[in-house]
Structure formats: C-alpha cells, structure tokens
Design a protein around this motif. Structure first.
Motif, PDB file in Angstrom:
ATOM      1  N   LEU A   1       0.839  -1.190   0.000  1.00 11.09           N
ATOM      2  CA  LEU A   1       0.000   0.000   0.000  1.00 11.09           C
ATOM      3  C   LEU A   1       0.878   1.246   0.000  1.00 11.09           C
ATOM      4  O   LEU A   1       1.915   1.279   0.664  1.00 11.09           O
TER       5      LEU A   1
ATOM      6  N   ILE B   1      -5.234  -5.566  -5.702  1.00 13.10           N
ATOM      7  CA  ILE B   1      -5.373  -4.569  -4.637  1.00 13.10           C
ATOM      8  C   ILE B   1      -6.004  -3.295  -5.168  1.00 13.10           C
ATOM      9  O   ILE B   1      -6.926  -2.730  -4.543  1.00 13.10           O
ATOM     10  N   LEU B   2      -5.546  -2.808  -6.320  1.00 17.97           N
ATOM     11  CA  LEU B   2      -6.097  -1.572  -6.881  1.00 17.97           C
ATOM     12  C   LEU B   2      -7.568  -1.756  -7.259  1.00 17.97           C
ATOM     13  O   LEU B   2      -8.396  -0.862  -7.039  1.00 17.97           O
TER      14      LEU B   2
ATOM     15  N   VAL C   1      -3.188   3.762  -4.021  1.00 17.04           N
ATOM     16  CA  VAL C   1      -4.522   3.179  -3.906  1.00 17.04           C
ATOM     17  C   VAL C   1      -5.425   4.326  -3.451  1.00 17.04           C
ATOM     18  O   VAL C   1      -5.539   4.602  -2.262  1.00 17.04           O
TER      19      VAL C   1
ATOM     20  N   ILE D   1     -13.877  -0.370  -2.735  1.00 13.14           N
ATOM     21  CA  ILE D   1     -13.997   0.246  -1.407  1.00 13.14           C
ATOM     22  C   ILE D   1     -14.318   1.730  -1.557  1.00 13.14           C
ATOM     23  O   ILE D   1     -15.183   2.271  -0.847  1.00 13.14           O
ATOM     24  N   ALA D   2     -13.634   2.403  -2.483  1.00 12.01           N
ATOM     25  CA  ALA D   2     -13.897   3.823  -2.725  1.00 12.01           C
ATOM     26  C   ALA D   2     -15.340   4.041  -3.152  1.00 12.01           C
ATOM     27  O   ALA D   2     -15.981   5.020  -2.745  1.00 12.01           O
TER      28      ALA D   2
ATOM     29  N   THR E   1      -9.706  -3.845  -5.847  1.00  6.75           N
ATOM     30  CA  THR E   1     -10.461  -3.879  -4.595  1.00  6.75           C
ATOM     31  C   THR E   1     -10.580  -2.484  -4.005  1.00  6.75           C
ATOM     32  O   THR E   1     -11.633  -2.097  -3.490  1.00  6.75           O
ATOM     33  N   ASP E   2      -9.500  -1.707  -4.076  1.00 11.82           N
ATOM     34  CA  ASP E   2      -9.530  -0.331  -3.576  1.00 11.82           C
ATOM     35  C   ASP E   2     -10.609   0.481  -4.280  1.00 11.82           C
ATOM     36  O   ASP E   2     -11.314   1.277  -3.640  1.00 11.82           O
TER      37      ASP E   2
ATOM     38  N   GLY F   1      -8.548   5.154  -2.919  1.00 13.91           N
ATOM     39  CA  GLY F   1      -9.595   5.063  -1.914  1.00 13.91           C
ATOM     40  C   GLY F   1      -9.049   4.965  -0.505  1.00 13.91           C
ATOM     41  O   GLY F   1      -9.458   5.713   0.399  1.00 13.91           O
ATOM     42  N   ILE F   2      -8.116   4.054  -0.316  1.00 10.70           N
ATOM     43  CA  ILE F   2      -7.515   3.863   1.010  1.00 10.70           C
ATOM     44  C   ILE F   2      -6.667   5.075   1.389  1.00 10.70           C
ATOM     45  O   ILE F   2      -6.663   5.510   2.544  1.00 10.70           O
ATOM     46  N   ASP F   3      -5.962   5.628   0.421  1.00  4.15           N
ATOM     47  CA  ASP F   3      -5.150   6.822   0.696  1.00  4.15           C
ATOM     48  C   ASP F   3      -6.017   7.980   1.179  1.00  4.15           C
ATOM     49  O   ASP F   3      -5.660   8.691   2.133  1.00  4.15           O
TER      50      ASP F   3
END
Length: 451
Positions: free
Chosen positions: A39, A231-232, A48, A238-239, A234-235, A50-52
């Motif tokens: 990450l 991961i991207l 990423v 999530i976003a 999935t991010d 959304g997580i960022d």
C-alpha cells in the motif's frame, strides 16, 4: 514509517462516549490477504486512491498487528476482542462458540441494525460468524476464481440504502476477498505483463509453491504485479462504497474502520501464501479509522493489535465497551494521547490442515510477542525461539537470541504469563468437517496441501 507527524494530545477528541441518542454508525471494511507494504500508505510506489483518501481523512496505525496469520482466527479476534487461544477458533474446522459475545451482538442489543457481507466461507455461517447479524450475505464466497469485490460493494450499498432513512444506528461488516490467491488480471490495470518466464497466470498455487525455490525475480515480480492489480481493483470498490456512504448523507455520523486479516508471503522464506509463520509480511497489517471523534491526517506509530478493534469501535460509537469480557482494550485514549500504548502485542498460529489424516500442509504452532521494536517468536513444536530488532532489522533476518539472551528471557516470561492467562479461560471449539467439494475449494485456495 510514514512522514506524517505523530501528535501527542488532541483536544478535539472527547474522552467519554456520547449519549445513547448520539450513537454513531459503524462500517468495518476488512480485506483478505493484503500486505501492508503493498500500500502507498506504507511507502509502496503504486497509489490506492480510496484507502489513501481514507487515511488522509482519519488516523492510520503504522504498526497494527493481526492476531493470527490466516483468516478464521484473525477475523474472529476482530469480532470478539479475544485472542485466538481464548475464542478457540484456531484450526480450519473450529466453530465460533455461541457463548462468545461478538461485536455485532453487543451492537444489536444496543439497538443497531447489523449486516454482514462476506466473501470467504471461513467467516461464514458454517463456522457461526453470523452471530449477532440481522442480515447476512455470503453469496459472494465462491472461491478463488470468482471476482467478488463488485458484488460485495453492491450488496453493502443496498444495505446502506435500506437504513439511510431509518431511525437508529447501523453496523455494516464488509469483507473483500479478491487479493487472496489466485492473482487475477484486471482489464484497464496494466501492472503485469502477459507472461514472465514460466508464468502466465494459469498455474495453481500448489504448482507455484513447488517453483518457489527456483523462482526468478521476473516471475516473482509477475505475481506481485498481478497482486497489485487485485489490490487496486479492490480499492476502487472500497472507494465506491465510501462514496455511496457520503452521497446517502451518512458519512458524518459513521465510524469507518479499514483493516486486513493478514498479509501474504511471496517466496521471501520459501513459501507462497500464509498460515505458517509470524513474521512481519504476514502479521503487520494496515488499520485506518475515520469518523466523529477520530483525528484527521494523524498517525499512531506504537504497536497495537486488532484484538483492540471491537472495544475501540464501541467506544467511538458511544457504546460502553467495559464489562464485555474483552482481552483487547479501546485505543480511544491512545488516539487522544491520554493513555500509553499497549506494552505488548501478542501473535499466534495453531494451523492444522483442513483434511484430517491426509498429507499436506504441516501443522504449525507458534506464538510471538512484540514489545516496542523487539519481537520474540517461539515455535511450540520445537521449543526454538527467535528474537528480532524490527527497527534495525525490519525484514527479520538477524536472530538476536544469542546476542541478547536477557531480553529473550524477559520476553519469553511475558509470553508465558500471557498464555497462562489465556489458557485458563480458553474455549474448546466445536469442529465441523468439510465436504469433498469444500475440500477441493480449499485445496485450490492453498489450505489443503498436495505437496
């Protein structure tokens, strides 16, 4: 470590929870098998978004630890505030005991509407992870070849819409699976080449594990590129979920928690996957909190455990976490600088293969304690111990047991006392067997060995 500044005291955070009429909603987002060091939050070069964004809006814990290096015991600890030895969900067949009080049960009793959307059978009804949920959906738990993140978001958003105009708070548990093996190619994300050496994305995990010892850097890079694509992707889902939360007008009254059940190995120690060790690549996980009472753009650098998650979410939401039997403690005082960090963080694995009496994955029994920058690991089967200085040796390559025997002895004593306390109240979990079809699915996911 991140370059963000560690704040000592934050007057914006109230020390006590709000009254019942002010209770906050909770959205708990858990991603399966996502290594912290993949990450951008932890320095990886691929963002990423959304997580960022979530981290910028909230508080991130730079040294959060899962309680175990695989899904069942780790998620059980998140939902119960208990270590694996205590809740008893320590092997593939173990069932969460009805006597264990879970986070959704506490919230349900407090008047919350509760819903779970999960995408792995290990956290499904068969193992009683649905305790306390009014609504439960595990239709997306279809194995490693099914891309599930879009459906997890869709079902989660449907729940949010259903409660948006209802009186009373809600709790949503959204579990994303896609970063788990196998590592799929996603159109529009061009990190991975079509092939690398012997790899083109078609080999099963058993075959890949047999290749680990002579895997080239290009081949390992191919797997990591595919993993980053997962991961991207999935991010982005999530976003999308968090955007819907905002558009429904719910974000300002909602505590959002993002975390991971465990990391993943990519050949660093001769293995692909998880379950077998307690090293950082598996145990160090991201943890981000956002919402009312949570400081923004804030970082906590002390070691904490996901066993602390349930009491923390309760306190932030305005539900008293005391008297619930938790072994974890609320991190709210740590957020405000009103309390010191936990002195020790404990990790454990007691993995047994899903197929009784059959050859395959070796039984693993290990325990560990993290104290400051030091980690001690004990192998319960051999008695061997390892000691690492994580600040100066983050990859855990230099065992310091012979150089620092007094520290090793001290941490061994701490670990022994902790285990004695857990064992005194440990539950003996009921076990359920697997069907042949379930065993085939688990074999394809890497939980049944075929070496």
């Amino acid at each position: 470590m991140s370059g963000r500044t560690l704040l000592i005291a934050l007057p914006l955070l109230v020390a006590c929870g709000p009254g019942e009429e002010e209770r906050k909603n909770i959205v708990l987002i858990v991603v399966d098998s996502l290594r912290a060091d993949r990450l951008s939050l932890f320095g990886h070069g691929r963002p990423v978004p959304g997580i960022d964004a979530l981290a910028r809006e909230g508080t991130s814990f730079e040294r959060a630890y899962a309680t175990a290096p695989w899904t069942k015991p780790s998620v059980a600890s998140m939902l119960t505030g208990l270590h694996p030895t205590s809740h008893g969900v320590t092997n593939t067949r173990a069932v969460l005991d009805e006597s264990v009080l879970t986070l959704p049960e506490i919230l349900e009793d407090a008047g919350y509407a509760t819903a779970g959307v999960v995408s792995h059978h290990f956290v499904g009804k068969k193992f009683r992870f649905h305790q306390g949920f009014d609504e439960w959906d595990q239709e997306t738990a279809r194995g490693h070849r099914y891309i599930s993140s879009q459906e997890v978001t869709k079902k989660s958003v449907a729940f949010l819409r259903s409660v948006a105009d209802r009186p009373g708070p809600f709790f949503l548990f959204a579990h994303y699976f896609d970063p788990h093996y196998d590592y799929r190619d996603h159109p529009g994300i061009d990190y991975a080449a079509a092939t690398a050496g012997r790899l083109d994305g078609s080999r099963g995990i058993g075959a890949l594990r047999k290749m680990v010892s002579d895997m080239t850097e290009a081949e390992r890079g191919f797997l990591l590129d595919r993993y980053d694509e997962e991961i991207l992707f999935t991010d982005a889902m999530i976003a999308r979920l968090l955007t819907r939360l905002e558009r429904l007008g719910l974000a300002d009254e909602t505590i959002v928690a993002f975390t991971v059940d465990h990391g993943e190995e990519f050949g660093e120690r001769g293995w692909l996957g998880h379950m077998r060790t307690l090293y950082e690549e598996l145990m160090h996980v991201p943890l981000v909190l956002r919402g009312p009472g949570v400081p923004s753009a804030h970082t906590i650098e002390h070691p904490v455990s996901l066993v602390d998650l349930a009491p923390t979410l309760l306190e932030l939401a305005g539900v008293d976490p005391s008297g619930r039997g938790f072994e974890g403690r609320s991190l709210v005082p740590l957020l405000s600088g009103l309390a010191p960090p936990p002195a020790h963080v404990f990790l454990e694995v007691d993995y047994e293969g899903a197929e009784e009496g059959a050859p395959g994955l070796a039984t693993t029994r290990k325990k560990a304690v993290v104290a400051g920058s030091f980690k001690l690991i004990r192998d319960d089967r051999t008695g061997a111990i390892e000691l690492y200085d994580l600040e100066n040796d983050p990859d855990e390559r230099t065992d310091l047991v012979s150089r620092d025997p007094s520290r090793a002895a001290e941490l061994s004593s701490v670990l022994e006392r902790h285990l004695a306390e857990l064992t005194a109240g440990a539950r003996i979990a009921e076990e359920r067997s697997f069907t042949d079809e379930e065993l085939d699915d688990l074999r394809e996911l890497g939980y049944v060995g075929d070496e």
